[in-house]
Design a protein around this motif. Structure first.
Motif, short mmCIF file in Angstrom:
data_model
loop_
_atom_site.label_atom_id
_atom_site.label_comp_id
_atom_site.label_asym_id
_atom_site.label_seq_id
_atom_site.Cartn_x
_atom_site.Cartn_y
_atom_site.Cartn_z
N VAL A 186 0.81 -1.22 0.00
CA VAL A 186 0.00 0.00 0.00
C VAL A 186 0.85 1.28 0.00
O VAL A 186 0.33 2.38 -0.08
CB VAL A 186 -0.99 0.03 1.20
CG1 VAL A 186 -1.94 -1.15 1.12
CG2 VAL A 186 -0.26 0.05 2.52
N CYS A 187 2.18 1.12 0.14
CA CYS A 187 3.08 2.29 0.15
C CYS A 187 2.99 3.05 -1.16
O CYS A 187 2.99 2.45 -2.23
CB CYS A 187 4.51 1.81 0.39
SG CYS A 187 5.74 3.08 0.08
N THR A 188 2.89 4.39 -1.06
CA THR A 188 2.78 5.22 -2.28
C THR A 188 4.11 5.85 -2.67
O THR A 188 4.15 6.71 -3.53
CB THR A 188 1.77 6.35 -2.04
OG1 THR A 188 2.26 7.17 -0.97
CG2 THR A 188 0.39 5.81 -1.69
N GLN A 189 5.18 5.47 -2.00
CA GLN A 189 6.52 6.01 -2.26
C GLN A 189 6.58 7.53 -2.07
O GLN A 189 7.29 8.24 -2.75
CB GLN A 189 6.98 5.66 -3.69
CG GLN A 189 6.97 4.16 -3.96
CD GLN A 189 7.56 3.82 -5.32
OE1 GLN A 189 7.67 4.66 -6.21
NE2 GLN A 189 7.98 2.56 -5.46
N CYS A 190 5.78 8.01 -1.10
CA CYS A 190 5.69 9.46 -0.92
C CYS A 190 6.95 10.06 -0.28
O CYS A 190 7.14 11.26 -0.25
CB CYS A 190 4.47 9.82 -0.08
SG CYS A 190 4.75 9.51 1.68
N LYS A 191 7.78 9.24 0.35
CA LYS A 191 9.07 9.68 0.86
C LYS A 191 9.03 10.32 2.25
O LYS A 191 10.06 10.72 2.79
CB LYS A 191 9.69 10.69 -0.13
CG LYS A 191 11.19 10.76 -0.10
CD LYS A 191 11.66 11.76 -1.15
CE LYS A 191 13.18 11.77 -1.20
NZ LYS A 191 13.72 12.49 -2.35
N GLN A 192 7.81 10.48 2.80
CA GLN A 192 7.70 11.15 4.11
C GLN A 192 8.57 10.46 5.18
O GLN A 192 9.25 11.12 5.96
CB GLN A 192 6.24 11.16 4.58
CG GLN A 192 5.42 12.31 4.04
CD GLN A 192 6.03 13.66 4.40
OE1 GLN A 192 6.39 13.91 5.54
NE2 GLN A 192 6.19 14.51 3.40
N CYS A 193 8.52 9.14 5.21
CA CYS A 193 9.25 8.39 6.24
C CYS A 193 10.75 8.68 6.10
O CYS A 193 11.45 8.93 7.08
CB CYS A 193 8.96 6.90 6.13
SG CYS A 193 9.18 6.23 4.47
N PHE A 194 11.22 8.66 4.87
CA PHE A 194 12.63 8.91 4.59
C PHE A 194 13.05 10.30 5.08
O PHE A 194 14.08 10.48 5.70
CB PHE A 194 12.85 8.78 3.07
CG PHE A 194 14.21 9.18 2.59
CD1 PHE A 194 15.25 8.24 2.54
CD2 PHE A 194 14.45 10.47 2.14
CE1 PHE A 194 16.50 8.61 2.09
CE2 PHE A 194 15.71 10.85 1.69
CZ PHE A 194 16.74 9.91 1.66
S1 SF4 Z 1 5.69 7.43 4.38
FE1 SF4 Z 1 7.10 5.91 3.58
S2 SF4 Z 1 6.02 3.99 3.86
FE2 SF4 Z 1 4.51 5.57 4.09
S3 SF4 Z 1 3.65 5.79 2.06
FE3 SF4 Z 1 5.27 7.30 2.22
S4 SF4 Z 1 7.05 6.25 1.39
FE4 SF4 Z 1 5.54 4.69 1.83
#
Ligand code: SF4
Ligand code: SF4
Lengths: 359, 410
Positions: free
Chosen positions: A263-271
């Motif tokens: 379900v990860c959208t590769q939004c990068k927030q976690c990074f």
């Molecule tokens: S925050 Fe990280 S794990 Fe969550 S959707 Fe974005 S990239 Fe994926």
């Protein structure tokens, strides 16, 4: 009547006041039977860092000489009991660079007791606690780990239940009667005495024979001589693009983030938000945590915008720091089953519902 | 220090507190007016203890958090000149950063009381105990005291105010407390009530030196060479007078609290009939006393002498107590690179004090416990064995022996 020291191993900052109250009450209680004592707050833990394993000690003695020997140390040697206030410390603790991961019962002597506050069974804890060449006692005080911050304190009973359990395990050092006298003097005495006696009753004690437990891989670190050290106060830094090998951070965590890459959208927030730069970018554009470097702060799970995508899972659900992204890539169906299983069976906190699910 | 006999007139109650909390209790009892703080480990735990007492309404004082150690010492210097009883402190390089303010405080004869939570000087960024920080001011006119236990932390703080503020002395006083073993460990301490302290400690009164509109004076003008040496001699005379004032104050404190050592300047432990005497300052007393007891059981006549006041230095006591011994071993928790025999600061002072004796003992230097390294009972056995060998001429006496360092030492 006997003397001895009690080691309280806890999560830095979150359990500092709890540990401090326990060691203080132990020494004050021992005064009721005419003993003397002091406490030691392990100096190298100060200032404490969130979650990083720390220790405080109660030293209880029958003579000035006994007291003086131990009070001139950072960690006393005559440990009768070690109490782990967070059961994930059963996996060992790395408090500083260069020393590696130390077993939770390091310093325990034959017949000594390890007390763990836990909702898990003995067999589960022994999957992680290394075997010893002698018989020792493992005691479990059923309950959730108690976490407060630096400025607040949860008077949730843990303090007094742990004290009660200690009295049950080492009555020769400090007994229930002395503790009742001491706790009975304080505020909210009735409630606190109830908790004290509850801990005394509820603690589950068993012996662990020599050789039972996880493999013991601990090797004491050998520090260099002055002629072998680099001159002028220089140590190697992390290599460019690499990580510091001398200090991994993972024994800091009670929970680890597990990601549903489906379900990860590769939004990068976690990074972006991870304070320890734990995430590695995969060739497919996902963000994969390097678990050896993760301190389990939970920020990634908080900021991830997708429900139930990053969930924080009880550290004791895992034996190692294996690469879960590789597992997902290799077999997505199996990973789906694994992830669903975590949600159903393990203690999980997730952003979506702020819920806490216990098995 | 024995902590059993309690004066009948004054109530005291037992608490389990750290050495810095014991100092804070003394500050409350001494009714300190102004405290300046700037955080640095391990001194800073006294800041939080005092702040808590003020917040709880147990103490009424101005607590000023400065923007640096230097300002912190300047603040209390000025407050002290106006007639306020003050407290300040620091550790390691924080103390060094304030050095300009620290030396002028002594020159101006202002009875500031400071806590030095002894800490290794940077670099490396270590925070274990070494005594080099406080020793940096040994020539500047500060009274210097080394504490060994929690009870002594409280008692010595009260003593410091009385001695420093005495008009015959009027010099600042720094109390040294070993990082960790005193500052981060809790000890059983008898805390007196205010009436005891009121009986012991007269109000601070600078009289004609008070900086106040009603008493117009100018402090610290520029002097030329016609004037400086005389002011130095005044400070010298004050430091000489301090000996008598300390003895007087200590006797009174002992009388009121019912505890203390026979001698105001040094603590002696089984020294009387000792062939060999070990000397140290601070918490190293703990393992040394235990080792002395165990060595005595083996029939060895060993004793321990703890220097409490390093300034004024206890010359007379050392000569009286050490003449004719077979050997004296000085355990320095400090270093003085390139000094006589590569010994520490205490070693060189002790050796110098004993020089005039006809029957002076051999004095052997030991460097131990640097950067907060534990000094164990076994380390003390090693020190005692080397002392015997060196005193007999079987081991080099020319150079201080390093104890507990990894790697070659000779
Ligand atoms: S925050 Fe990280 S794990 Fe969550 S959707 Fe974005 S990239 Fe994926
Ligand atoms: S829990 Fe998440 S944000 Fe915190 S260190 Fe681990 S990966 Fe980074």
């Amino acid at each position: 009547m006997a003397s001895g020291s009690v080691d309280i191993t806890y999560r830095g900052v979150f359990q500092k006041i709890l540990a401090g109250n326990i060691v203080k009450t132990l020494v004050k209680a021992s005064r009721h039977s005419g003993k003397i004592g002091g406490t030691i707050s392990r100096y190298s833990d100060s200032p404490e860092r969130n979650g990083i394993p720390a220790k405080q000690f109660a030293v209880i003695a029958e003579s000035q000489d006994e007291l003086h020997v131990e009070m001139a140390k950072y960690e006393p040697d005559n440990i009768r009991l070690i109490a782990a206030l967070d059961d994930t410390l059963a996996k060992g603790h790395e408090s500083w660079a260069w020393y590696g991961i130390r077993p939770i019962h390091l310093g325990l002597r034959e017949g000594g007791a390890l007390l763990v506050v836990s909702e898990h069974e003995r067999a589960k804890l022994l999957e992680f606690i290394p075997r010893l060449p002698f018989e020792w006692r493992l005691a479990i005080l059923p309950g959730e780990k108690s976490f407060s911050g630096l400025w607040v304190y949860h008077d949730d009973g843990t303090e007094f239940r742990v004290l009660g359990a200690i009295a049950r395990l080492i009555p020769e050092v400090v007994g229930l009667e002395e503790l009742e006298k001491e706790v009975g003097k304080g505020p909210k005495a009735e409630q606190h005495l109830d908790w004290l006696r509850q801990g005394y009753r509820e603690v589950q004690v068993g012996t662990v024979p020599a050789g039972v437990g996880a493999p013991n891989t601990y090797e004491p670190v050998k520090l260099p001589e002055w002629t072998e050290m680099a001159e002028a106060i220089i140590v190697p830094a992390a290599p460019r693009g690499g990580r510091q090998e001398a200090f991994k951070k993972f024994t800091t965590r009670s929970e680890r983030p597990v990601i549903d890459f489906d379900v990860c959208t590769q939004c990068k927030q976690c990074f972006v938000e991870c304070p320890d730069s734990v995430f590695e970018l995969t060739p497919e554009g996902y963000y994969n945590p390097e678990y050896e470097a993760c301190c389990g702060c939970g920020i990634c799970a908080e900021v991830c915008p997708v429900d139930d995508c990053i969930v924080m899972v009880d550290e004791l659900a895992f034996a190692d720091n294996r690469d879960l992204y590789e597992e997902w890539k290799a077999d997505r169906a199996a990973y789906r089953q694994f992830f669903q299983g975590l949600l159903e069976r393990e203690r999980v906190t997730a952003r979506s519902s702020r819920r806490k699910v216990s098995a | 220090m024995a902590m059993t006999e309690v004066s009948r007139r004054f109530a005291q109650h037992e608490e389990l507190i750290t050495g810095t909390e014991a100092v804070a209790q003394a500050l409350r009892l001494a009714d300190v007016d102004v405290m300046a703080g700037y955080p640095i480990r391990p001194y800073d735990s006294v800041m939080s203890s005092v702040a808590k007492m003020i917040a709880n309404g147990q103490m009424d004082a101005d607590f000023i958090v400065a923007e640096s150690e230097h300002s912190q010492f300047e603040i209390v210097k000025h407050a002290s000149a106006t007639g306020a009883r003050v407290f300040v402190g620091s550790s390691g390089v924080g103390w060094m950063y304030a050095m300009e303010a620290i030396v002028v405080t002594a020159a101006l004869r202002l009875p500031v009381v400071a806590l030095v939570g002894n800490r290794a000087l940077d670099d490396p960024g270590a925070f274990g105990v070494e005594h080099n920080d406080a020793l940096m001011v040994r020539d500047s006119g500060w009274l210097l005291y080394w504490v060994a236990e929690g009870q002594e932390a409280l008692d010595a703080t009260l003593l410091a105010y009385r001695v420093a503020e005495d008009a015959r002395v009027s010099l600042p006083c720094a109390l040294s407390m070993d990082g960790a073993f005193l500052t981060h460990s809790q000890h059983l301490v008898l805390v007196p009530e205010k009436d005891l302290v009121e009986a012991f400690l007269p109000p601070y009164d600078l009289k004609k030196r008070r900086f106040h509109p009603d008493n117009p004076i100018s402090i610290a003008p520029q002097y030329n060479e016609d004037w400086v040496m005389e002011t130095r001699k005044q400070s010298d005379a004050a430091m000489r007078r301090a000996r008598g004032v300390i003895a007087e104050a200590y006797a009174e404190l002992k009388r009121l609290t019912g505890r203390g050592d026979p001698d105001p300047f040094v603590e002696t432990y089984r020294v009387e009939d000792a062939d060999y005497v070990l000397i140290g300052m601070g918490t190293v007393a703990m393992p040394i006393k235990v080792a002395v007891d165990q060595l005595r059981e083996e029939g060895k006549r060993v004793g321990f002498l703890r220097i409490k006041w390093f300034r004024p230095f206890p010359d007379e006591e050392l000569r009286r107590l050490l003449h004719g011994r077979k050997g004296v071993g000085v355990v320095d928790r400090d270093y003085s690179y390139g000094s006589t025999r590569h010994g520490g600061a205490v070693y060189n002072e002790v050796r110098s004090a004993l020089y005039d004796l006809e029957d002076r003992p051999p004095v052997i230097g030991f460097i131990a416990g640097l950067g907060g390294r534990e000094v164990s009972v076994d380390d003390v056995f090693q020190i005692e064995a080397k002392l015997e060998q060196a005193a007999a001429g079987d081991l080099g006496a020319e150079s201080a022996h390093w104890i507990g360092v990894r790697g070659p030492v000779e």
